[in-house]
Write a protein that holds these residues in place. Sequence first.
Motif, PDB file in Angstrom:
ATOM      1  N   VAL A 217       7.971   7.296  -3.412  1.00 52.20           N
ATOM      2  CA  VAL A 217       7.611   5.879  -3.464  1.00 52.20           C
ATOM      3  C   VAL A 217       8.767   5.045  -2.935  1.00 52.20           C
ATOM      4  O   VAL A 217       9.884   5.108  -3.470  1.00 52.20           O
ATOM      5  CB  VAL A 217       7.264   5.444  -4.898  1.00 52.20           C
ATOM      6  CG1 VAL A 217       6.856   3.973  -4.925  1.00 52.20           C
ATOM      7  CG2 VAL A 217       6.144   6.319  -5.465  1.00 52.20           C
ATOM      8  N   ALA A 218       8.494   4.263  -1.895  1.00 49.90           N
ATOM      9  CA  ALA A 218       9.507   3.392  -1.297  1.00 49.90           C
ATOM     10  C   ALA A 218       9.392   1.990  -1.878  1.00 49.90           C
ATOM     11  O   ALA A 218       8.289   1.466  -2.067  1.00 49.90           O
ATOM     12  CB  ALA A 218       9.339   3.340   0.215  1.00 49.90           C
ATOM     13  N   ALA A 219      10.541   1.373  -2.136  1.00 46.58           N
ATOM     14  CA  ALA A 219      10.562   0.025  -2.699  1.00 46.58           C
ATOM     15  C   ALA A 219      10.351  -1.043  -1.642  1.00 46.58           C
ATOM     16  O   ALA A 219      10.062  -2.192  -1.978  1.00 46.58           O
ATOM     17  CB  ALA A 219      11.886  -0.221  -3.421  1.00 46.58           C
ATOM     18  N   ASP A 220      10.498  -0.690  -0.372  1.00 44.20           N
ATOM     19  CA  ASP A 220      10.320  -1.672   0.699  1.00 44.20           C
ATOM     20  C   ASP A 220       9.711  -0.987   1.911  1.00 44.20           C
ATOM     21  O   ASP A 220       9.818   0.232   2.091  1.00 44.20           O
ATOM     22  CB  ASP A 220      11.654  -2.329   1.065  1.00 44.20           C
ATOM     23  CG  ASP A 220      12.676  -1.322   1.559  1.00 44.20           C
ATOM     24  OD1 ASP A 220      12.689  -1.045   2.772  1.00 44.20           O
ATOM     25  OD2 ASP A 220      13.439  -0.796   0.728  1.00 44.20           O
ATOM     26  N   THR A 221       9.081  -1.790   2.744  1.00 40.67           N
ATOM     27  CA  THR A 221       8.336  -1.255   3.877  1.00 40.67           C
ATOM     28  C   THR A 221       9.247  -0.623   4.916  1.00 40.67           C
ATOM     29  O   THR A 221       8.896   0.401   5.519  1.00 40.67           O
ATOM     30  CB  THR A 221       7.486  -2.368   4.512  1.00 40.67           C
ATOM     31  OG1 THR A 221       6.549  -2.845   3.538  1.00 40.67           O
ATOM     32  CG2 THR A 221       6.714  -1.860   5.717  1.00 40.67           C
ATOM     33  N   ASP A 222      10.416  -1.195   5.164  1.00 40.47           N
ATOM     34  CA  ASP A 222      11.317  -0.627   6.170  1.00 40.47           C
ATOM     35  C   ASP A 222      11.720   0.799   5.800  1.00 40.47           C
ATOM     36  O   ASP A 222      11.766   1.687   6.661  1.00 40.47           O
ATOM     37  CB  ASP A 222      12.560  -1.499   6.326  1.00 40.47           C
ATOM     38  CG  ASP A 222      12.268  -2.804   7.048  1.00 40.47           C
ATOM     39  OD1 ASP A 222      11.206  -2.891   7.698  1.00 40.47           O
ATOM     40  OD2 ASP A 222      13.082  -3.738   6.950  1.00 40.47           O
ATOM     41  N   THR A 223      12.025   1.025   4.530  1.00 41.35           N
ATOM     42  CA  THR A 223      12.376   2.382   4.092  1.00 41.35           C
ATOM     43  C   THR A 223      11.196   3.322   4.282  1.00 41.35           C
ATOM     44  O   THR A 223      11.335   4.435   4.799  1.00 41.35           O
ATOM     45  CB  THR A 223      12.811   2.364   2.621  1.00 41.35           C
ATOM     46  OG1 THR A 223      13.984   1.557   2.484  1.00 41.35           O
ATOM     47  CG2 THR A 223      13.114   3.769   2.124  1.00 41.35           C
ATOM     48  N   PHE A 224      10.021   2.884   3.870  1.00 39.65           N
ATOM     49  CA  PHE A 224       8.809   3.701   4.010  1.00 39.65           C
ATOM     50  C   PHE A 224       8.564   4.084   5.463  1.00 39.65           C
ATOM     51  O   PHE A 224       8.245   5.235   5.770  1.00 39.65           O
ATOM     52  CB  PHE A 224       7.624   2.911   3.453  1.00 39.65           C
ATOM     53  CG  PHE A 224       6.276   3.495   3.767  1.00 39.65           C
ATOM     54  CD1 PHE A 224       5.828   4.637   3.133  1.00 39.65           C
ATOM     55  CD2 PHE A 224       5.446   2.885   4.702  1.00 39.65           C
ATOM     56  CE1 PHE A 224       4.579   5.171   3.422  1.00 39.65           C
ATOM     57  CE2 PHE A 224       4.199   3.406   4.993  1.00 39.65           C
ATOM     58  CZ  PHE A 224       3.768   4.550   4.348  1.00 39.65           C
ATOM     59  N   ARG A 225       8.722   3.128   6.370  1.00 38.41           N
ATOM     60  CA  ARG A 225       8.461   3.394   7.787  1.00 38.41           C
ATOM     61  C   ARG A 225       9.429   4.416   8.374  1.00 38.41           C
ATOM     62  O   ARG A 225       9.115   5.089   9.353  1.00 38.41           O
ATOM     63  CB  ARG A 225       8.556   2.103   8.598  1.00 38.41           C
ATOM     64  CG  ARG A 225       7.537   1.050   8.229  1.00 38.41           C
ATOM     65  CD  ARG A 225       6.159   1.397   8.709  1.00 38.41           C
ATOM     66  NE  ARG A 225       5.179   0.448   8.195  1.00 38.41           N
ATOM     67  CZ  ARG A 225       3.942   0.739   7.873  1.00 38.41           C
ATOM     68  NH1 ARG A 225       3.521   1.983   7.999  1.00 38.41           N
ATOM     69  NH2 ARG A 225       3.110  -0.167   7.414  1.00 38.41           N
ATOM     70  N   GLY A 226      10.614   4.535   7.800  1.00 39.04           N
ATOM     71  CA  GLY A 226      11.595   5.460   8.335  1.00 39.04           C
ATOM     72  C   GLY A 226      11.453   6.885   7.851  1.00 39.04           C
ATOM     73  O   GLY A 226      12.098   7.785   8.388  1.00 39.04           O
ATOM     74  N   TRP A 227      10.629   7.113   6.840  1.00 38.07           N
ATOM     75  CA  TRP A 227      10.507   8.455   6.277  1.00 38.07           C
ATOM     76  C   TRP A 227       9.651   9.366   7.152  1.00 38.07           C
ATOM     77  O   TRP A 227       8.701   8.930   7.805  1.00 38.07           O
ATOM     78  CB  TRP A 227       9.884   8.379   4.886  1.00 38.07           C
ATOM     79  CG  TRP A 227      10.835   7.916   3.826  1.00 38.07           C
ATOM     80  CD1 TRP A 227      12.186   7.758   3.946  1.00 38.07           C
ATOM     81  CD2 TRP A 227      10.507   7.536   2.486  1.00 38.07           C
ATOM     82  NE1 TRP A 227      12.725   7.321   2.757  1.00 38.07           N
ATOM     83  CE2 TRP A 227      11.718   7.174   1.844  1.00 38.07           C
ATOM     84  CE3 TRP A 227       9.322   7.474   1.763  1.00 38.07           C
ATOM     85  CZ2 TRP A 227      11.760   6.753   0.514  1.00 38.07           C
ATOM     86  CZ3 TRP A 227       9.363   7.059   0.438  1.00 38.07           C
ATOM     87  CH2 TRP A 227      10.573   6.701  -0.174  1.00 38.07           C
ATOM     88  N   ASP A 264       4.135   3.147   0.291  1.00 37.08           N
ATOM     89  CA  ASP A 264       4.783   1.845   0.481  1.00 37.08           C
ATOM     90  C   ASP A 264       4.352   0.971  -0.693  1.00 37.08           C
ATOM     91  O   ASP A 264       3.250   0.424  -0.704  1.00 37.08           O
ATOM     92  CB  ASP A 264       4.330   1.252   1.814  1.00 37.08           C
ATOM     93  CG  ASP A 264       4.952  -0.108   2.116  1.00 37.08           C
ATOM     94  OD1 ASP A 264       5.510  -0.731   1.190  1.00 37.08           O
ATOM     95  OD2 ASP A 264       4.866  -0.551   3.279  1.00 37.08           O
ATOM     96  N   LEU A 265       5.214   0.851  -1.700  1.00 36.75           N
ATOM     97  CA  LEU A 265       4.810   0.193  -2.942  1.00 36.75           C
ATOM     98  C   LEU A 265       4.385  -1.264  -2.741  1.00 36.75           C
ATOM     99  O   LEU A 265       3.315  -1.659  -3.228  1.00 36.75           O
ATOM    100  CB  LEU A 265       5.935   0.298  -3.975  1.00 36.75           C
ATOM    101  CG  LEU A 265       5.616  -0.234  -5.374  1.00 36.75           C
ATOM    102  CD1 LEU A 265       4.402   0.469  -5.965  1.00 36.75           C
ATOM    103  CD2 LEU A 265       6.827  -0.066  -6.294  1.00 36.75           C
ATOM    104  N   PRO A 266       5.164  -2.104  -2.037  1.00 35.45           N
ATOM    105  CA  PRO A 266       4.706  -3.492  -1.849  1.00 35.45           C
ATOM    106  C   PRO A 266       3.375  -3.572  -1.107  1.00 35.45           C
ATOM    107  O   PRO A 266       2.497  -4.362  -1.480  1.00 35.45           O
ATOM    108  CB  PRO A 266       5.838  -4.132  -1.040  1.00 35.45           C
ATOM    109  CG  PRO A 266       7.027  -3.276  -1.276  1.00 35.45           C
ATOM    110  CD  PRO A 266       6.503  -1.890  -1.453  1.00 35.45           C
ATOM    111  N   ALA A 267       3.203  -2.763  -0.071  1.00 39.88           N
ATOM    112  CA  ALA A 267       1.957  -2.808   0.695  1.00 39.88           C
ATOM    113  C   ALA A 267       0.778  -2.328  -0.141  1.00 39.88           C
ATOM    114  O   ALA A 267      -0.340  -2.841  -0.015  1.00 39.88           O
ATOM    115  CB  ALA A 267       2.089  -1.969   1.962  1.00 39.88           C
TER     116      ALA A 267
END
Length: 445
Positions: A217-227, A264-267
């Motif tokens: 689980v990513a806290a922000d979209t930028d981190t999620f996109r990089g995984w 992507d937790l926020p999304a």
Amino acid sequence: MVLGGSLVALSGCQAATDTADAPTPSMDPEVDAILDRRATALANEDAPGWLAAVDAGNPALVAHEKQVLANLRQLAPEQVRFRRCGRGPDPVAPGRYASSLPLQSIAYDVDLTMRLPGVDAAATTVRHRYVFGRVDGAVTLVDVARGAAVGGEPVPLTDCPWDTCALQVRRRPGVLLAAQSDVDNADALAEVAAQAVTELRRDWGENPLPESFAVFVAADTDTFRGWFGGAAPDWTDGVTVAVRRAGAKDSGDGRYAGTRIAIDLPASRTAGSPYETIKRQLGYAAGLAMLPASPRPASLPGAAEIGAPLWAVEGFAQYLAGRDSSAVRGRAQTRLRAARLAAEPELGAEPELAANPSFYAAPARSTNLALASSLFQFVAGRYGHRRARELYLAAVTRPAGKSAEPDPQAGLAGALARAGLVGASQADAASTDFYAQWRHFVLRS
């Protein structure tokens, strides 16, 4: 989108060779010893051993290596091995953590082989590119490179969650949840994921499932996109990536080892709820284990070349996500209504399912997803959940000796007949009761 990311497409390296005639004197024996010591240090939770060969004069690199060790300790992998499997370009350029390098530096491609117990059916491989140099005469890890080329294509390296950010791991029955350290409700998310897994086991019936699922689980979209090599399309709030067995080839059976789910937790909160996103991704994960072998492991959503019709894979996962939640079903109904309004001028005797190459294409993507989901909603409502599952299985498991049906309407007709929902002689007749009733279900949405 079929991926070539570090976790996804790499199946283990070729036999490493000593290259003592390279411009920089070989460090191969020393590097092998360092890699062996790192594997032992991880198994023994030996932080000094893990950091022994890391350049102490590079605080950013030391901090990164401490973070990786802490993450891997929490994940508690088995069958850990670091293996040198080739060299990067020479001369070496600074990578992620060093602004300059020792004069004698070599970039090595290194495969980390490990198995997440309960999650993976076998060990998997992640590729890194480490830079080693001589510091005060000793071979030392001085940097981590940004990327490499495998098979002529650029491949992101060290893009796994445990290598990019600090994690907090929670274990519940059926779930290994690893959340970015900035996520403030990891315990609650783990409970939500465990509930979703329990529902999935009920929904999946007697079909095999892994003991546990890995959810990141990513806290922000930028981190999620990089995984995971940028696996997720820019329109999704989650992605499920199939990983292959260490040493597996690009063809043949036995390549699938497990999945990694990223959220992507926020999304997910904007689109609906983390529960809905996790439940849908679990449906993908269960399905990927059953799909026919394809040239490369795939990710969902986003992959077109997965050896099975996306109308079935996506439709069933979307249907499962809403089976136990009236709120999720309500959002699905809203999407179906919008799809019906968009498609109504062309809606003839049967709704049109999209073929794989165009399934995710804008602007029809939401319509394609909603119509595919409506098929399984309709079957479950009229015949029961078991028959909806049988239709899904009939669609994704091809008859022996037959290739996938490229035309989705013909593919649906064959699946309906194999699932016993229509007679074989009526499968392609748009005027049958099944098609008429499904059309009515869509039109009254």
